[in-house]
Design a protein around this motif. Sequence first.
Motif, PDB file in Angstrom:
ATOM      1  N   ARG A  68     115.066  18.266  24.001  1.00 16.76           N
ATOM      2  CA  ARG A  68     116.489  18.508  23.769  1.00 16.76           C
ATOM      3  C   ARG A  68     116.919  18.035  22.381  1.00 16.76           C
ATOM      4  NH1 ARG A  68     119.634  19.144  28.715  1.00 16.76           N
ATOM      5  NH2 ARG A  68     118.248  19.188  30.502  1.00 16.76           N
ATOM      6  N   GLY A  69     115.940  17.715  21.533  1.00 19.26           N
ATOM      7  CA  GLY A  69     116.230  17.326  20.156  1.00 19.26           C
ATOM      8  C   GLY A  69     116.658  15.888  19.977  1.00 19.26           C
ATOM      9  N   LEU A  70     116.303  15.013  20.938  1.00 18.87           N
ATOM     10  CA  LEU A  70     116.711  13.614  20.887  1.00 18.87           C
ATOM     11  C   LEU A  70     115.503  12.691  20.825  1.00 18.87           C
ATOM     12  CD1 LEU A  70     119.426  13.733  23.702  1.00 18.87           C
ATOM     13  CD2 LEU A  70     119.792  13.930  21.239  1.00 18.87           C
ATOM     14  N   VAL A  71     115.695  11.534  20.218  1.00 23.89           N
ATOM     15  CA  VAL A  71     114.674  10.489  20.195  1.00 23.89           C
ATOM     16  C   VAL A  71     115.284   9.236  20.830  1.00 23.89           C
ATOM     17  CG1 VAL A  71     115.298   9.713  17.853  1.00 23.89           C
ATOM     18  CG2 VAL A  71     113.022   9.214  18.768  1.00 23.89           C
ATOM     19  N   ILE A  72     114.482   8.511  21.573  1.00 21.93           N
ATOM     20  CA  ILE A  72     114.961   7.281  22.204  1.00 21.93           C
ATOM     21  C   ILE A  72     114.862   6.155  21.173  1.00 21.93           C
ATOM     22  CG2 ILE A  72     114.725   5.671  24.130  1.00 21.93           C
ATOM     23  CD1 ILE A  72     115.462   8.640  24.873  1.00 21.93           C
ATOM     24  N   ALA A  73     116.011   5.663  20.741  1.00 19.73           N
ATOM     25  CA  ALA A  73     116.053   4.620  19.725  1.00 19.73           C
ATOM     26  C   ALA A  73     116.149   3.225  20.335  1.00 19.73           C
ATOM     27  CB  ALA A  73     117.239   4.842  18.783  1.00 19.73           C
ATOM     28  N   ARG A  74     116.705   3.126  21.542  1.00 22.09           N
ATOM     29  CA  ARG A  74     116.837   1.815  22.194  1.00 22.09           C
ATOM     30  C   ARG A  74     116.999   1.997  23.692  1.00 22.09           C
ATOM     31  NH1 ARG A  74     120.223  -3.484  20.464  1.00 22.09           N
ATOM     32  NH2 ARG A  74     118.253  -3.803  19.425  1.00 22.09           N
ATOM     33  N   ILE A  75     116.421   1.052  24.426  1.00 18.82           N
ATOM     34  CA  ILE A  75     116.609   0.926  25.871  1.00 18.82           C
ATOM     35  C   ILE A  75     117.126  -0.491  26.113  1.00 18.82           C
ATOM     36  CG2 ILE A  75     115.501   0.872  28.141  1.00 18.82           C
ATOM     37  CD1 ILE A  75     115.165   3.607  27.016  1.00 18.82           C
ATOM     38  N   GLU A  76     118.195  -0.588  26.880  1.00 22.02           N
ATOM     39  CA  GLU A  76     118.716  -1.889  27.281  1.00 22.02           C
ATOM     40  C   GLU A  76     118.739  -1.924  28.801  1.00 22.02           C
ATOM     41  OE1 GLU A  76     122.177  -3.128  24.580  1.00 22.02           O
ATOM     42  OE2 GLU A  76     122.018  -0.935  24.345  1.00 22.02           O
ATOM     43  N   GLY A  77     118.033  -2.882  29.361  1.00 21.78           N
ATOM     44  CA  GLY A  77     117.942  -2.981  30.809  1.00 21.78           C
ATOM     45  C   GLY A  77     118.811  -4.084  31.365  1.00 21.78           C
ATOM     46  N   ASP A  82     116.953  -2.843  37.274  1.00 14.98           N
ATOM     47  CA  ASP A  82     117.122  -1.588  38.014  1.00 14.98           C
ATOM     48  C   ASP A  82     118.144  -0.637  37.408  1.00 14.98           C
ATOM     49  OD1 ASP A  82     119.378  -3.073  38.600  1.00 14.98           O
ATOM     50  OD2 ASP A  82     119.293  -2.719  40.753  1.00 14.98           O
ATOM     51  N   VAL A  83     118.639  -0.959  36.225  1.00 14.28           N
ATOM     52  CA  VAL A  83     119.579  -0.070  35.536  1.00 14.28           C
ATOM     53  C   VAL A  83     119.319  -0.163  34.037  1.00 14.28           C
ATOM     54  CG1 VAL A  83     121.453  -1.754  35.416  1.00 14.28           C
ATOM     55  CG2 VAL A  83     121.989   0.656  35.435  1.00 14.28           C
ATOM     56  N   PHE A  84     119.468   0.985  33.354  1.00 14.46           N
ATOM     57  CA  PHE A  84     119.124   1.056  31.940  1.00 14.46           C
ATOM     58  C   PHE A  84     120.174   1.849  31.178  1.00 14.46           C
ATOM     59  CE2 PHE A  84     115.321   0.422  34.361  1.00 14.46           C
ATOM     60  CZ  PHE A  84     114.641  -0.556  33.652  1.00 14.46           C
ATOM     61  N   GLU A  89     108.238  12.606  20.617  1.00 17.48           N
ATOM     62  CA  GLU A  89     107.624  12.689  21.947  1.00 17.48           C
ATOM     63  C   GLU A  89     106.797  11.446  22.246  1.00 17.48           C
ATOM     64  OE1 GLU A  89     105.545  16.395  21.529  1.00 17.48           O
ATOM     65  OE2 GLU A  89     107.226  17.556  22.340  1.00 17.48           O
ATOM     66  N   GLN A  90     105.997  10.988  21.291  1.00 17.19           N
ATOM     67  CA  GLN A  90     105.175   9.783  21.502  1.00 17.19           C
ATOM     68  C   GLN A  90     106.060   8.558  21.696  1.00 17.19           C
ATOM     69  OE1 GLN A  90     101.708   9.063  19.384  1.00 17.19           O
ATOM     70  NE2 GLN A  90     100.971  11.153  19.578  1.00 17.19           N
ATOM     71  N   ASN A  91     107.093   8.433  20.867  1.00 19.54           N
ATOM     72  CA  ASN A  91     108.037   7.327  20.990  1.00 19.54           C
ATOM     73  C   ASN A  91     108.696   7.337  22.367  1.00 19.54           C
ATOM     74  OD1 ASN A  91     110.032   5.269  19.659  1.00 19.54           O
ATOM     75  ND2 ASN A  91     111.325   6.837  20.558  1.00 19.54           N
ATOM     76  N   ASN A  92     109.121   8.511  22.809  1.00 19.86           N
ATOM     77  CA  ASN A  92     109.823   8.621  24.082  1.00 19.86           C
ATOM     78  C   ASN A  92     108.917   8.293  25.266  1.00 19.86           C
ATOM     79  OD1 ASN A  92     111.860   9.365  22.368  1.00 19.86           O
ATOM     80  ND2 ASN A  92     112.015  11.474  23.100  1.00 19.86           N
ATOM     81  N   LEU A  93     107.631   8.611  25.144  1.00 18.58           N
ATOM     82  CA  LEU A  93     106.673   8.222  26.189  1.00 18.58           C
ATOM     83  C   LEU A  93     106.502   6.705  26.228  1.00 18.58           C
ATOM     84  CD1 LEU A  93     103.963  11.029  25.921  1.00 18.58           C
ATOM     85  CD2 LEU A  93     105.709  10.724  27.701  1.00 18.58           C
ATOM     86  N   ALA A  94     106.550   6.066  25.068  1.00 25.69           N
ATOM     87  CA  ALA A  94     106.493   4.598  25.024  1.00 25.69           C
ATOM     88  C   ALA A  94     107.736   4.006  25.695  1.00 25.69           C
ATOM     89  CB  ALA A  94     106.373   4.115  23.581  1.00 25.69           C
ATOM     90  N   ALA A  95     108.876   4.661  25.543  1.00 22.84           N
ATOM     91  CA  ALA A  95     110.100   4.210  26.213  1.00 22.84           C
ATOM     92  C   ALA A  95     109.948   4.294  27.731  1.00 22.84           C
ATOM     93  CB  ALA A  95     111.292   5.050  25.742  1.00 22.84           C
ATOM     94  N   VAL A  96     109.311   5.373  28.212  1.00 23.07           N
ATOM     95  CA  VAL A  96     109.050   5.526  29.645  1.00 23.07           C
ATOM     96  C   VAL A  96     108.197   4.362  30.150  1.00 23.07           C
ATOM     97  CG1 VAL A  96     107.836   6.902  31.379  1.00 23.07           C
ATOM     98  CG2 VAL A  96     109.314   8.035  29.711  1.00 23.07           C
ATOM     99  N   GLU A  97     107.164   4.033  29.401  1.00 21.04           N
ATOM    100  CA  GLU A  97     106.283   2.928  29.810  1.00 21.04           C
ATOM    101  C   GLU A  97     107.033   1.600  29.843  1.00 21.04           C
ATOM    102  OE1 GLU A  97     103.348   3.284  31.236  1.00 21.04           O
ATOM    103  OE2 GLU A  97     103.825   5.406  30.999  1.00 21.04           O
ATOM    104  N   PHE A  98     107.925   1.390  28.881  1.00 17.85           N
ATOM    105  CA  PHE A  98     108.732   0.171  28.881  1.00 17.85           C
ATOM    106  C   PHE A  98     109.588   0.100  30.148  1.00 17.85           C
ATOM    107  CE2 PHE A  98     112.832  -1.862  28.084  1.00 17.85           C
ATOM    108  CZ  PHE A  98     112.403  -3.152  27.827  1.00 17.85           C
ATOM    109  N   ILE A  99     110.255   1.189  30.475  1.00 19.47           N
ATOM    110  CA  ILE A  99     111.106   1.212  31.674  1.00 19.47           C
ATOM    111  C   ILE A  99     110.274   0.919  32.918  1.00 19.47           C
ATOM    112  CG2 ILE A  99     112.543   2.673  33.159  1.00 19.47           C
ATOM    113  CD1 ILE A  99     113.421   4.100  30.518  1.00 19.47           C
ATOM    114  N   ARG A 100     109.136   1.565  33.025  1.00 20.96           N
ATOM    115  CA  ARG A 100     108.264   1.319  34.189  1.00 20.96           C
ATOM    116  C   ARG A 100     107.834  -0.141  34.265  1.00 20.96           C
ATOM    117  NH1 ARG A 100     105.239   6.968  33.535  1.00 20.96           N
ATOM    118  NH2 ARG A 100     106.566   8.146  34.960  1.00 20.96           N
ATOM    119  N   SER A 101     107.513  -0.732  33.117  1.00 19.03           N
ATOM    120  CA  SER A 101     107.052  -2.118  33.113  1.00 19.03           C
ATOM    121  C   SER A 101     108.164  -3.098  33.490  1.00 19.03           C
ATOM    122  CB  SER A 101     106.464  -2.488  31.743  1.00 19.03           C
ATOM    123  OG  SER A 101     107.484  -2.628  30.770  1.00 19.03           O
TER     124      SER A 101
END
Length: 109
Positions: free
Chosen positions: A41-50, A97-99, A79-91
């Motif tokens: 969708r043309g976006l990059v994940i720049a930050r995740i706050e849990g 339980d909210v991000f 895409e690679q960055n966003n997959l790393a974000a997925v791994e962070f959330i899973r970890s």
Amino acid sequence: MTIDLQRRYDSPSDFFALGGSVVMKLSTDAAIGVCEQAAQRGLVIARIEGGIWHFPGFEARLDCIWDGVEPPLEVSAAEQNNLAAVEFIRSESQVHDVFVVTAPRISGW
């Protein structure tokens, strides 16, 4: 429709439809879905706050912050960055339980 700041959203489609970057509280599954779909969708994940959801309300946790890459960048790098974000959330999902996802355009802020 506007973003309800006292609600935890369970669907990644709400994030994209309402422009939820920076403010929308997402369940674990919804946050993962956002990260998985963002580059398409043309976006990059720049930050995740849990944090932890207290019905209603969000307890932000300083021990659950992930910083991704800064735009502009190529789609493949996003895409690679966003997959790393997925791994962070899973970890972090055993404790948090909210991000909140910050997702600017790949082309830049």
